[in-house]
Structures are given as C-alpha cells and as structure tokens.
Design an enzyme around this catalytic site. Structure first.
Site, PDB file in Angstrom:
ATOM      1  N   ASP A 286      45.487   1.059 -23.005  1.00 44.54           N
ATOM      2  CA  ASP A 286      45.502   2.542 -22.608  1.00 44.54           C
ATOM      3  C   ASP A 286      45.654   2.376 -21.000  1.00 44.54           C
ATOM      4  O   ASP A 286      45.958   1.501 -20.544  1.00 44.54           O
ATOM      5  CB  ASP A 286      44.031   2.996 -22.750  1.00 44.54           C
ATOM      6  CG  ASP A 286      43.753   4.519 -22.853  1.00 44.54           C
ATOM      7  OD1 ASP A 286      44.970   5.234 -22.224  1.00 44.54           O
ATOM      8  OD2 ASP A 286      42.832   5.035 -22.973  1.00 44.54           O
TER       9      ASP A 286
HETATM   10  C1  NOJ Z   1      44.343   7.939 -21.109  1.00 50.10           C
HETATM   11  C2  NOJ Z   1      43.690   8.251 -22.436  1.00 50.10           C
HETATM   12  O1  NOJ Z   1      42.666   7.660 -22.611  1.00 50.10           O
HETATM   13  C3  NOJ Z   1      44.471   8.098 -23.771  1.00 50.10           C
HETATM   14  O2  NOJ Z   1      43.928   8.645 -24.767  1.00 50.10           O
HETATM   15  C4  NOJ Z   1      45.718   8.558 -23.414  1.00 50.10           C
HETATM   16  O3  NOJ Z   1      46.945   8.591 -24.647  1.00 50.10           O
HETATM   17  C5  NOJ Z   1      46.546   8.012 -22.029  1.00 50.10           C
HETATM   18  N1  NOJ Z   1      45.505   8.139 -21.129  1.00 50.10           N
HETATM   19  C6  NOJ Z   1      48.077   8.616 -22.049  1.00 50.10           C
HETATM   20  O4  NOJ Z   1      47.973   9.736 -21.326  1.00 50.10           O
END
Ligand code: NOJ
Length: 750
Positions: A286
């Site tokens: 993530d």
């Molecule tokens: C953080 C988030 O937790 C995740 O769900 C998301 O896909 C990513 N950022 C990318 O934006």
C-alpha cells in the site's frame, strides 16, 4: 457489448495462429511464461528493480527528472494517478519506444465504486445482497476507466469490518466473510471480464492483505491482534474466494498484526498466498506501507525496509522508493537473492502480458462515460442498496400527489452523495434528491429548505424556515447523513451520532406535526436511535452515488419496493462497538431483557448484577441486526424441510422452505440461511451466514426456495489451523435477517 467482446476474443485467438508478432498477446500461459523468461534474460538488475517500482504521478515542474528520464532508463514499472489521457499516452510512449526493452507501464487508479458514473459505496452495494448487480457495476466502471487508459484498479477492498468507527467500513462489504467474499468475487469478475485482454478489462487488486479492518478501536492504520484461527476463519476467506475468481493482484495492508507489518509478513505473502493458494499474479504494497515499517519499529531504515519486504515476497512497492534505491545494492551484498528479484519481476511481467499491455499499451481515442446502461445500473444499485428500517403505519410509499417539504443537508449535496473514493466522479452529474424532483419527478409539488448547509453545519438559523416548510406540506422528506469526507480512509470517528445539529433539525421538522420520512446518506451505519423517534419512516441509503436522489424517490413513491438488507450490525451506541452477529456465545450469554441500570438499588452491595455479557446501559442488542431490512411487502417463512437429518462429511444437504409474500404488492426478499455448529473443538459463532438468495414474489405468491449446503461448507480452522468439518449437531435457520427463528437441526456423521 458482450457480442463485441466475444468477437474481439475470437479475432485475437484467430490472430494468434496467423501472426508471428502476436506472441505477446498469446493467451497461452506457456507463451506468456516464455516471453517473461526472454525478457528477464535481457534485463539488467536496475531494469528489474525498475519493474518493482510504482510511483504516483504528478504533473509538476519536475516531470522530466521525476518521471520521463527514469522511464527511459526502465526505472518505473507502474504509475498511479495519471489523470490526463494525453499525458498517459505520452508516458506510455516513452516506456514503449524510448526505454531499452520497451516494457509498457501499468497504469493504476482507485476505481472503487465507479469511475465517472458513481455507484453506491461498497458497503451500500453489499446491502443489495446482489452479486450479479455488483459484477455489472464493476464492469461498467471498467468500461469507463479503461477508455481513459487505466488498466488496473485497486479494488475490491475485502477487509471484514466490524467497527463503524473505522471510516473505511464504507469501502468494505461489512462484517460477514461469506457476504464479503461473494461480493468481492463478483466485483473481480466484473472488473476483469471474461478475458484480461478484453478491451474493457481492468486487473483487480484484492486489498488490504490482511486484517486491516480489525484496526484497534476503529482507528485507521492501527495495529491488529488477530489470532491465527480467527484470521483463517473470518479475515482471510474473502481473499481466498476472490482469488478463485481470478484476481491478478493483491495489496498488503498498513497494519501490523501481532507485531508483524503485512508488508514484511512472509507467512501471508509466501506460505499462504503462493504456496497454499497458488497465486501467480503480483503483490503491491500500500501507499508507503513499506517505508512505514520504520515508524512501526520493525525496520531501521529504508534499506532494511527493502530487504525485509523483498525477502517476504512483496513484488512491487507503491511510492516509497526503497526498492529502486536499495535493491541493487542489497543483491550485490547478498542480502536479497537474484532469484527473489527474478520471481518478483516474473510475477509483474506475467500480469502485464496477461493484460495484453504489450500489444495494446495506449488509451483508446474515445473516452466513455455516463452511458444509458451505466446510469441505469447505478440507479438500480442505489435502489437495491437502500435499507428500509422503519415504516410506521405503512406511511411509505407516498402518493405522487402529496406536497413534499424536502429538507436536510444531504438533500442537495452533489459532491457528498458520491461518497468516499470517487476521485473521478463529477458532482455536476449527480442526481440529488432535489435534482430528481426538478428533472424526473417534475409533476410532484415540493418546497426545498435545506435547514443546514452541510452535515457539520452548526448554524440553526434556518430551522424555523425548515419547520414552516414542513408545516406547509403534506409530508417532510429529511435527508441527513455525513459528508463524503467524513468516512473513508483516515476518517475514524469516536461518536457515530449524525454530526452537527442534524438531529435537532429533524426534531424541529417533526414538531411541525407532519409525517416525516428520514433518509440517511452516509458511509457507515450511524447511531440513529434517537432519530427514529422523530421519523415515521427511515430509508438508509449509504452514500448512493450518481443516481442516489432519483433512486430515493423511486422508493418513496413506490415505483420500486425496498429490498436492501444491512450488511453490518447497526449499533444503538458507539460504545457497543465492535458488535457483530457472528460472535461467539461466551460462557454467559445475555438473556432477553437483561437487568439494566434502572434496576440497580441504591448503595447496592458488590454483586455480579445480571451475571451475563452485555451493557447495563445499552443492553444486549443492537438497534438493527445484520441482514435486517423491511419491504413494502411482508414475507412469511414456513415449511422448512431438510433432505436428511444426518449427512456424511462428503454429503450435502438440501434445505427447502416456503416463502410467501403476504403483502399487497410485488416485492423482493433476501432470504438468508444461517448455521450454528453447536459444539466445536474451538467455540463456534452463534450463527454464520451460509447462503442468501434474492427472491421476487408477486402479492400473495408463494415459492419453494431451496439452498444446498455441503458438509464442506461447515468446515473451519481449529487451533491446529487445519480446515475440517467436525462431526456433531448443527442448527440452521432461514429467515429475513440474522435473528431468523424458523429452524431445524441436523447432524454431520463421524
Ligand atoms: C492508500 C489506500 O489504503 C489504498 O486502499 C489505495 O488503493 C492506495 N492508497 C492508492 O491510492
């Protein structure tokens, strides 16, 4: 569209046999793997680590240095958040034509519940209990997103969410693993289509692996403490189900579980994902979740981060750049093997090839948005996701000749109605309840008086006008809730009452003496017990997306009959969290109507008052249980029968019963099947959802409904972490919510 897709498929299969150049588009896995090996053999270590590097694009003054030059050097494998199609094609052209090996970029974006046409937030979609509709919605999102060059969505989110303080509950399918896995698998099928190379397909990404929804106290990013069997029985099944639907990528979560951050958890990434589940797509971190292992106190610096994640089996790093900076050095030092790097790159290239990126890297000439089909689907999804929680005296549906006072901060909140993660939704296109009256239900007389400008507004200056509007109308429709930004990532709350002065507004409107219909647009289940007293009817709409306003009036006027059911327990008080239907019984389960605060005598001596597990102030029960939802019809369950009283471990059981619509109009009931394993080697939940069906019935009509459960569906992981069905007695229930009463027992034999 289907026929077109089939033609494209046939054409591409045909091309395979006639054109040597189509080797990259070969769908045969053998060809793909051969191509992967060919590329790998040509790649330098730096080019390999480049494929493992994903950056977020921004169109600033450093573009040349930050993106274009690294692209020429083969130092970026994927970009997220490229919003402009021309730029996207320009970046791709550099990757394809100016980098040494011409490996195309994979463009990702959070297409969570629609691209332009926004569908209800996933929690709302879960309330439909309609996987086919979720699949169609994901397909519509894929068509729109793909038309601007996006090839990969970071969805579906499969985190089991049992705490509405956690803002990301809005992005989830709620508290139940079976419902979550079923909806998640449906979305994967929708995003990815029948073939990954289809011109309308996106790669799906299952997130967040794993356990993120159990963040302590509902505080986002917090630690989780999920013991192994619970992880297996509750948090992991949705991932396994969605992987079986063919998901190509998985994203690690931010949390540390029992001290181990997911981005360095080799049990999750290797033992489970690769060895047990045979996953052969790739894993992405993530956003900075790798780098954050320093703050976790798990890694000492960026280099250590890269070493830990690479060795744990994480293939691609999102934005924090430790791979690109340190992996080559780590390989030279022998701390990360070349084999580890090669495997990660193989996984990434395999997905790129499967997507047909090599032969079709660019965005098409024409973008697609807001087709009649997608708007129709979004309207249907908004209709089906609304849960009717109260309908005193059958006040709903209303006749269209009534005069309505439309009130409340969400009655015309075009941005907020779209909900969290609607980056690309456009508020100009949102059909709010007000716009629905202006454009669709134009014959209905109404007056609009917001009362509050937005959900957190503390200015009660317009309450008198709102009350006067209600007094002057036949019925008030009050739309409350939360702004989009109050739920979603990083938006945890410690109070779940409607924010600001919305409850006071509702009371003021009620005091006008007219019937009040309350609609709630929110990302999470709010605590609305107090509000129930001021409303004759309540429709819980979640954040319903682009078509939410018109869907609301479709329901209010009875053009549609509500069929949504709660995918999550609705609490009376925030202090009840976490509370979920599929809990264990404990040694002291509370009875009906347990002793409460008022019963405690003054100066009572020390006593285990009540002697059971519940709250003295808010009791044992939630406001509404999981699976609950009313209809304008009424449904009766009867004649439950099982094909056998006893089955072997390899058998299955046919469960049938009669479902009757005893109401006056046609309706759809979500019939639910729950099971309890009465005695287990570890204590089993009081009920677990094992099946559901949307059954449509005309007024007065009866149908025989059938479910089949295999003994294998009753299996669980015990403390030895082996999955098995244990022999013994089971109870099953069928009904319209998780408090269903019609039941029968059966036995699974030794
Ligand atoms: C953080 C988030 O937790 C995740 O769900 C998301 O896909 C990513 N950022 C990318 O934006």
């Amino acid at each position: 569209m289907k026929i077109k897709s089939i033609l494209t498929f046939l054409l591409s299969v045909f091309c395979l046999s006639v054109s040597a150049q189509t080797v990259y588009s070969a769908r045969s896995e053998a060809d793909i793997n051969m191509k992967v090996e060919e590329l790998l053999a040509k790649m330098t270590l730096e080019e390999k680590t480049g494929q493992m590097n994903q950056l977020s694009f921004y169109d600033g003054k450093d573009v040349e240095k930050q993106f274009l030059q690294p692209l020429r050097n083969g130092a970026i494998g994927s970009l997220l958040n490229v919003e402009n199609v021309e730029m996207l094609n320009r970046l791709q052209k550099i990757a394809v034509e100016e980098s040494r090996l011409g490996i195309p970029l994979l463009f990702g974006r959070d297409i969570i519940h629609g691209y332009r046409t926004i569908f209800p937030v996933p929690l709302g979609q879960a309330a439909t209990f309609d996987p086919a509709l979720a699949e169609a919605g994901a397909r519509a999102a894929a068509v729109e997103a793909r038309s601007v060059g996006i090839r990969w969505t970071f969805a579906p989110m499969l985190d089991i969410s049992r705490d509405p303080r956690w803002g990301r509950i809005a992005e989830s399918f709620g508290e139940d693993p079976y419902l979550g896995g079923t909806m998640g698998a449906a979305m994967v099928r929708g995003f990815q289509g029948y073939s990954l190379t289809d011109e309308n397909s996106l790669a799906a990404c299952l997130k967040h692996f794993a356990g993120y929804g159990a963040a302590e106290g509902g505080r986002d990013y917090n630690s989780t403490n999920i013991p192994p069997a619970l992880m297996r029985n509750v948090y992991l099944p949705p991932f396994e189900m969605a992987l079986k639907a063919g998901a190509q990528t998985v994203m690690t979560s931010f949390n540390d579980n029992d001290g181990i951050p997911s981005s360095a958890n080799s049990y999750l990434l290797k033992d489970l994902l690769r060895n047990e589940w045979k996953f052969d797509g790739f894993v992405v971190s993530d956003w900075a979740s790798m780098d954050e292992m320093i703050a976790h106190g798990f890694a000492k610096d960026g280099k250590h981060v890269a070493e830990l994640s690479a060795n744990a089996g994480l293939d691609m790093e999102m934005v924090s750049r430790t791979y690109i900076r340190f992996l080559p050095e780590l390989v030279r030092e022998g701390k990360v093997s070349m084999e580890t790097i090669d495997n990660a790159v193989r996984n990434i290239l395999r997905v790129k090839l499967r997507l047909g990126l090599f032969e079709n890297p660019y965005a098409p000439a024409q973008s697609i948005a807001y087709t009649d089909e997608s708007l129709k689907l979004a309207r249907r999804a908004a209709v089906e996701s609304a849960v009717l929680l109260k309908n005193a005296g059958n006040i709903l549906p209303l006749k269209e000749d009534v005069k309505i006072a439309l009130i409340g901060p969400m009655a015309h909140a075009p941005h907020d109605q779209l909900g969290t993660w609607s980056f690309d939704g456009e508020k100009e296109k949102t059909v709010t309840p007000l716009r629905a009256l202006q454009t669709e239900y134009t014959h209905v007389k109404y007056v609009y008086e917001a009362g509050l400008a937005y959900s957190r507004d503390l200015n009660a200056g317009n309450f008198a006008k709102a009350k006067a509007a209600a007094a002057d109308a036949d019925v008030a429709v009050v739309v409350l809730g939360e702004e989009a930004i109050l739920s979603g990532e990083a938006h945890s709350l410690s109070s779940l009452n409607p924010v600001g002065r919305q409850s006071e507004l509702l009371s003021a409107v009620k005091s006008a003496g007219k019937p009040v219909i309350m609609a709630v647009m929110a990302g999470r289940p709010l605590t609305i017990e107090r509000n129930l007293h001021d409303a004759d009817a309540v429709l819980y709409c979640f954040h319903p997306g682009t078509m939410g306003g018109v869907a609301l009036f479709d329901l209010i006027f009875g053009k549609e009959n509500p069929s949504g059911k709660l995918p999550v327990t609705m609490l009376r008080e925030v202090g009840q969290a976490p509370m979920y239907y599929n809990h264990n019984n404990t040694g002291r389960p509370a009875p009906d109507n347990p002793v409460t605060l008022e019963h405690i005598p003054l100066e009572a001596g020390q006593t285990s008052l009540g002697n059971t597990s519940y709250y003295l102030d808010s009791g044992r029960d939630p406001l509404f249980p999981f699976g609950y939802g009313l209809s304008y019809s009424a449904f009766e369950y009867s004649d439950l029968s099982l094909s056998a009283n006893s089955i072997s471990k390899t058998d299955s059981l046919k469960v049938s019963f009669t479902l009757t619509n005893t109401g006056k109009i046609k309706g759809v009931e979500v019939a639910q099947l729950y099971v309890r394993d009465l005695v287990g080697s570890i204590a089993r939940p009081v009920r677990e959802l094992k099946g559901f069906q949307r059954v449509s019935l005309d007024a007065g009509q009866s149908k025989t409904v059938e479910f089949r459960i295999a003994a294998n569906d009753l299996a669980f992981y015990g403390s030895d972490l082996k999955r098995k069905t244990e022999p013994g007695e089971f109870t099953l229930w069928v009904g319209g919510n998780s408090n269903a009463t019609l039941n029968a027992n059966f036995t699974v034999e030794e």
